[in-house]
Design a protein around this motif. Structure first.
Motif, mmCIF file in Angstrom:
data_model
loop_
_atom_site.group_PDB
_atom_site.id
_atom_site.type_symbol
_atom_site.label_atom_id
_atom_site.label_comp_id
_atom_site.label_asym_id
_atom_site.label_seq_id
_atom_site.Cartn_x
_atom_site.Cartn_y
_atom_site.Cartn_z
ATOM 1 N N ILE A 192 25.471 57.732 2.423
ATOM 2 C CA ILE A 192 25.154 56.735 3.211
ATOM 3 C C ILE A 192 23.577 56.950 3.854
ATOM 4 O O ILE A 192 22.736 56.195 4.039
ATOM 5 C CB ILE A 192 25.940 56.653 4.654
ATOM 6 C CG1 ILE A 192 27.633 56.072 4.117
ATOM 7 C CG2 ILE A 192 25.494 55.956 5.894
ATOM 8 C CD1 ILE A 192 28.419 56.312 5.080
ATOM 9 N N GLU A 204 20.488 54.485 3.498
ATOM 10 C CA GLU A 204 19.818 53.958 4.470
ATOM 11 C C GLU A 204 18.347 54.428 4.281
ATOM 12 O O GLU A 204 17.279 53.630 4.687
ATOM 13 C CB GLU A 204 20.300 54.673 5.761
ATOM 14 C CG GLU A 204 21.519 54.104 6.228
ATOM 15 C CD GLU A 204 22.158 54.930 7.351
ATOM 16 O OE1 GLU A 204 22.858 54.355 8.095
ATOM 17 O OE2 GLU A 204 21.709 56.238 7.645
ATOM 18 N N TRP A 219 19.222 50.387 0.883
ATOM 19 C CA TRP A 219 20.196 49.489 0.311
ATOM 20 C C TRP A 219 21.198 49.311 1.220
ATOM 21 O O TRP A 219 22.234 49.676 1.506
ATOM 22 C CB TRP A 219 20.837 50.376 -0.861
ATOM 23 C CG TRP A 219 19.820 51.099 -1.945
ATOM 24 C CD1 TRP A 219 18.717 50.614 -2.163
ATOM 25 C CD2 TRP A 219 19.977 52.343 -2.597
ATOM 26 N NE1 TRP A 219 17.912 51.132 -3.049
ATOM 27 C CE2 TRP A 219 18.791 52.453 -3.380
ATOM 28 C CE3 TRP A 219 20.773 53.239 -2.521
ATOM 29 C CZ2 TRP A 219 18.718 53.494 -4.226
ATOM 30 C CZ3 TRP A 219 20.563 54.358 -3.130
ATOM 31 C CH2 TRP A 219 19.517 54.522 -4.156
ATOM 32 N N LEU A 220 21.090 48.136 1.982
ATOM 33 C CA LEU A 220 21.983 48.034 3.125
ATOM 34 C C LEU A 220 23.334 47.403 2.640
ATOM 35 O O LEU A 220 24.118 47.703 3.270
ATOM 36 C CB LEU A 220 21.235 46.458 3.801
ATOM 37 C CG LEU A 220 19.664 46.762 4.492
ATOM 38 C CD1 LEU A 220 19.206 45.568 5.142
ATOM 39 C CD2 LEU A 220 19.869 48.165 5.244
ATOM 40 N N GLY A 221 23.319 46.690 1.520
ATOM 41 C CA GLY A 221 24.821 46.389 1.076
ATOM 42 C C GLY A 221 25.507 47.624 0.677
ATOM 43 O O GLY A 221 26.613 47.652 1.037
ATOM 44 N N GLU A 222 24.908 48.572 0.196
ATOM 45 C CA GLU A 222 25.733 49.797 -0.259
ATOM 46 C C GLU A 222 26.023 50.628 0.817
ATOM 47 O O GLU A 222 27.142 51.103 1.115
ATOM 48 C CB GLU A 222 24.432 50.704 -1.037
ATOM 49 C CG GLU A 222 25.084 52.015 -1.603
ATOM 50 C CD GLU A 222 26.031 51.540 -2.891
ATOM 51 O OE1 GLU A 222 26.709 52.796 -3.433
ATOM 52 O OE2 GLU A 222 26.116 50.460 -3.070
ATOM 53 N N VAL A 223 25.208 50.420 1.994
ATOM 54 C CA VAL A 223 25.374 50.980 3.431
ATOM 55 C C VAL A 223 26.885 50.478 3.965
ATOM 56 O O VAL A 223 27.700 51.539 4.364
ATOM 57 C CB VAL A 223 24.179 51.058 4.471
ATOM 58 C CG1 VAL A 223 24.620 51.615 5.827
ATOM 59 C CG2 VAL A 223 22.840 51.902 3.959
ATOM 60 N N VAL A 224 26.971 49.119 4.095
ATOM 61 C CA VAL A 224 28.111 48.771 4.413
ATOM 62 C C VAL A 224 29.323 49.217 3.620
ATOM 63 O O VAL A 224 30.357 49.758 4.408
ATOM 64 C CB VAL A 224 28.010 47.099 4.397
ATOM 65 C CG1 VAL A 224 29.207 46.499 4.823
ATOM 66 C CG2 VAL A 224 26.592 46.798 5.382
ATOM 67 N N GLY A 225 29.354 49.022 2.504
ATOM 68 C CA GLY A 225 30.462 49.387 1.585
ATOM 69 C C GLY A 225 30.983 50.891 1.689
ATOM 70 O O GLY A 225 31.869 51.248 1.802
ATOM 71 N N LYS A 283 30.093 52.861 4.582
ATOM 72 C CA LYS A 283 30.675 52.915 5.784
ATOM 73 C C LYS A 283 32.325 52.554 5.900
ATOM 74 O O LYS A 283 32.975 53.348 6.546
ATOM 75 C CB LYS A 283 29.780 52.076 6.822
ATOM 76 C CG LYS A 283 28.675 53.013 7.042
ATOM 77 C CD LYS A 283 27.770 52.389 8.177
ATOM 78 C CE LYS A 283 26.401 53.122 8.603
ATOM 79 N NZ LYS A 283 25.683 52.481 9.527
ATOM 80 N N VAL A 284 32.500 51.568 5.030
ATOM 81 C CA VAL A 284 34.041 51.116 5.055
ATOM 82 C C VAL A 284 34.657 52.236 4.240
ATOM 83 O O VAL A 284 35.749 52.663 4.894
ATOM 84 C CB VAL A 284 34.130 49.952 4.182
ATOM 85 C CG1 VAL A 284 35.385 49.386 3.867
ATOM 86 C CG2 VAL A 284 33.600 48.515 5.181
#
Length: 63
Positions: A12, A16, A20-26, A28-29
């Motif tokens: 993460i 950050e 890579w915003l999409g990668e961060v979201v995934g 974090k899930v």
């Protein structure tokens, strides 16, 4: 499982830094899921289990 959590935290941070915003979201899930699983494992390790051993019976001396 703790290594997985630690790896996710590192990934993460990298995502950050790289933007890579999409990668961060995934990630974090996935981190939330890993932490939930660790909490389940911790709760189960603290539960007491009662085992019924039955009543002992007296044996006669004549077996």
């Amino acid at each position: 499982m703790e290594e997985i959590r630690d790896n996710l935290v590192a990934r993460i941070a990298e995502a950050e830094r790289e933007g890579w915003l999409g990668e961060v979201v995934g990630l974090k899930v996935s981190l939330v899921d890993a932490e939930d699983k660790l909490a389940q494992i911790d709760r189960r390790s603290h539960q007491r289990t009662v085992v019924g051993l039955g009543m002992p019976t007296a044996r006669s001396k004549d077996h």
